[in-house]
Design a protein around this motif. Sequence first.
Motif, PDB file in Angstrom:
ATOM      1  N   HIS A   1     -30.639  90.898  -6.789  1.00 13.27           N
ATOM      2  CA  HIS A   1     -31.806  91.612  -7.301  1.00 13.27           C
ATOM      3  C   HIS A   1     -31.381  92.768  -8.194  1.00 13.27           C
ATOM      4  O   HIS A   1     -31.911  92.950  -9.303  1.00 13.27           O
ATOM      5  CB  HIS A   1     -32.646  92.123  -6.134  1.00 13.27           C
ATOM      6  CG  HIS A   1     -33.929  92.771  -6.548  1.00 13.27           C
ATOM      7  ND1 HIS A   1     -34.010  94.091  -6.951  1.00 13.27           N
ATOM      8  CD2 HIS A   1     -35.192  92.287  -6.633  1.00 13.27           C
ATOM      9  CE1 HIS A   1     -35.265  94.389  -7.259  1.00 13.27           C
ATOM     10  NE2 HIS A   1     -35.995  93.313  -7.070  1.00 13.27           N
ATOM     11  N   GLN A   2     -30.422  93.548  -7.737  1.00 11.32           N
ATOM     12  CA  GLN A   2     -29.953  94.674  -8.548  1.00 11.32           C
ATOM     13  C   GLN A   2     -29.318  94.213  -9.853  1.00 11.32           C
ATOM     14  O   GLN A   2     -29.568  94.776 -10.914  1.00 11.32           O
ATOM     15  CB  GLN A   2     -28.935  95.495  -7.752  1.00 11.32           C
ATOM     16  CG  GLN A   2     -29.551  96.471  -6.780  1.00 11.32           C
ATOM     17  CD  GLN A   2     -28.634  97.649  -6.542  1.00 11.32           C
ATOM     18  OE1 GLN A   2     -27.419  97.502  -6.418  1.00 11.32           O
ATOM     19  NE2 GLN A   2     -29.193  98.839  -6.465  1.00 11.32           N
ATOM     20  N   LEU A   3     -28.490  93.184  -9.771  1.00 10.55           N
ATOM     21  CA  LEU A   3     -27.808  92.693 -10.971  1.00 10.55           C
ATOM     22  C   LEU A   3     -28.803  92.177 -12.000  1.00 10.55           C
ATOM     23  O   LEU A   3     -28.654  92.411 -13.209  1.00 10.55           O
ATOM     24  CB  LEU A   3     -26.811  91.599 -10.597  1.00 10.55           C
ATOM     25  CG  LEU A   3     -25.609  92.040  -9.757  1.00 10.55           C
ATOM     26  CD1 LEU A   3     -24.799  90.825  -9.310  1.00 10.55           C
ATOM     27  CD2 LEU A   3     -24.725  93.010 -10.535  1.00 10.55           C
ATOM     28  N   LEU A   4     -29.832  91.484 -11.544  1.00  9.20           N
ATOM     29  CA  LEU A   4     -30.840  90.959 -12.460  1.00  9.20           C
ATOM     30  C   LEU A   4     -31.708  92.073 -13.025  1.00  9.20           C
ATOM     31  O   LEU A   4     -32.016  92.094 -14.224  1.00  9.20           O
ATOM     32  CB  LEU A   4     -31.712  89.920 -11.757  1.00  9.20           C
ATOM     33  CG  LEU A   4     -31.041  88.585 -11.432  1.00  9.20           C
ATOM     34  CD1 LEU A   4     -31.946  87.741 -10.541  1.00  9.20           C
ATOM     35  CD2 LEU A   4     -30.703  87.821 -12.714  1.00  9.20           C
ATOM     36  N   GLU A   5     -32.104  92.994 -12.166  1.00  8.86           N
ATOM     37  CA  GLU A   5     -32.973  94.080 -12.626  1.00  8.86           C
ATOM     38  C   GLU A   5     -32.270  94.943 -13.675  1.00  8.86           C
ATOM     39  O   GLU A   5     -32.894  95.425 -14.618  1.00  8.86           O
ATOM     40  CB  GLU A   5     -33.396  94.942 -11.438  1.00  8.86           C
ATOM     41  CG  GLU A   5     -34.430  95.986 -11.798  1.00  8.86           C
ATOM     42  CD  GLU A   5     -34.942  96.729 -10.585  1.00  8.86           C
ATOM     43  OE1 GLU A   5     -36.134  97.053 -10.541  1.00  8.86           O
ATOM     44  OE2 GLU A   5     -34.128  96.993  -9.672  1.00  8.86           O
ATOM     45  N   ARG A   6     -30.977  95.111 -13.519  1.00  4.54           N
ATOM     46  CA  ARG A   6     -30.204  95.893 -14.484  1.00  4.54           C
ATOM     47  C   ARG A   6     -29.712  95.044 -15.652  1.00  4.54           C
ATOM     48  O   ARG A   6     -28.980  95.545 -16.505  1.00  4.54           O
ATOM     49  CB  ARG A   6     -29.011  96.546 -13.767  1.00  4.54           C
ATOM     50  CG  ARG A   6     -29.398  97.450 -12.600  1.00  4.54           C
ATOM     51  CD  ARG A   6     -30.104  98.703 -13.056  1.00  4.54           C
ATOM     52  NE  ARG A   6     -29.195  99.550 -13.804  1.00  4.54           N
ATOM     53  CZ  ARG A   6     -28.368 100.438 -13.254  1.00  4.54           C
ATOM     54  NH1 ARG A   6     -28.367 100.610 -11.942  1.00  4.54           N
ATOM     55  NH2 ARG A   6     -27.571 101.177 -14.011  1.00  4.54           N
ATOM     56  N   GLN A   7     -30.082  93.761 -15.640  1.00  2.34           N
ATOM     57  CA  GLN A   7     -29.684  92.830 -16.703  1.00  2.34           C
ATOM     58  C   GLN A   7     -28.162  92.765 -16.853  1.00  2.34           C
ATOM     59  O   GLN A   7     -27.612  92.685 -17.940  1.00  2.34           O
ATOM     60  CB  GLN A   7     -30.347  93.207 -18.028  1.00  2.34           C
ATOM     61  CG  GLN A   7     -31.858  93.145 -17.967  1.00  2.34           C
ATOM     62  CD  GLN A   7     -32.526  93.449 -19.309  1.00  2.34           C
ATOM     63  OE1 GLN A   7     -31.870  93.580 -20.334  1.00  2.34           O
ATOM     64  NE2 GLN A   7     -33.844  93.551 -19.286  1.00  2.34           N
TER      65      GLN A   7
END
Length: 409
Positions: free
Chosen positions: A216-222
């Motif tokens: 989730h964090q990796l995707l949200e931060r692109q």
Amino acid sequence: MPRVDPGPVLPDDVAQHAVARGILESPMIWRALLLAALVTAYFFFRPRRRVPTRITPPHSLTTRVVVVAALLGLSAVTWLNSYVGYVRTPHDLGLLLQRGTGWAAGFGSSLAAISAADDQYMSNARQALNNAQGGTRPADRPQGDPYAARMDRTTIPDPAHGVPVTAAQTNVMLPPGYDDPANRNRRYPVVYLIHGYPGGSADDWFTAGDAVNTMHQLLERQLVQPMIIVAPTVSAGVPTTDWECLNVPGGPQLESYLTETVVPRIDARYRTIADRRHRAIAGMSGGGFCALNVGLHHVDEYATMLVTLPYDDPGSAVSLLQGNPALIDANTPRRYIPTMPFPYPVAVMLDAGDHAQTDMTTSRRIAAALTARGQKVSMRFEPGLVHTWRTARAALPFLLAFANEQFTS
């Protein structure tokens, strides 16, 4: 050995989130239980004046000993969990208890369901508070969260390779937007996460490994592209055995199960990019050996290997190979890497705790062997950590970011 690239660089808050302790990992728990045991022992066994008319029940001493021993036992268990980081939250504890039978399994199911609802409620409440204060928290996922993944629990049995339906649970984390009609023609790269041995299961990377929040964090931060995460159970129904994903003579054929059964069925059921360049295999400890050994045996199937808490030999699992020298050599990467053919290039990332000297030595040895063969290697050491799930959890965002680099290169 030549200098090895340390791999992806991630924002500090992402790295810090990965090493943050869950509520059940707090050292305060075991300290409180230990204090309770000491205080209880003092009141139970402190010297007292004798009162001739007082009659002490015959079982009182035994009861007192049992109570103190139970508190000491709970303190020891919670200390171990604080050190290892296997059970992070009540939800994790519920999933662990579900593996048992009888009342434990029933209690585990209830605890997992209740704690999941509570976690969502608290997440939404924290998000509302943060929004009211003008802040954001990437780890919180309110309803309608565009970065929320969907979990699909399925089974992939393969009796021919020794994997019965009762031991074939596979967890699949599908990326945000997977079910959106607008993405019906979109395909995704895949990372296979292998649990540790012994005692591992398909749940481990989503509980102890915190894969959902990490992605989730990796995707949200692109920081990565959407990808499918697959965690199979590779224990052949006997989780107490250190299988290491080996093809065992006269026993389970776990390497074949992964490569000949799990991968084709995942490719058939989900919208994967079904080629080696968009497929990675990863694992921790015994699962890390599995990722390295199986990946190197099948470079036509996996272009990327992600290994944390590494081994380059089968360890105690060598006994499963029944002393066959050819099989032992063929399943000992430190022996075969120097001469194995590389018809396709591979990329390998190694990650260990910098307080685990054996893991660091093994990482350097693997890196030297692979770079000598012209293969791409990155290596990272996690500050202050040792050979535990806490290290694997800290490594995961870097491993996934490294895989993403290979998928997009």
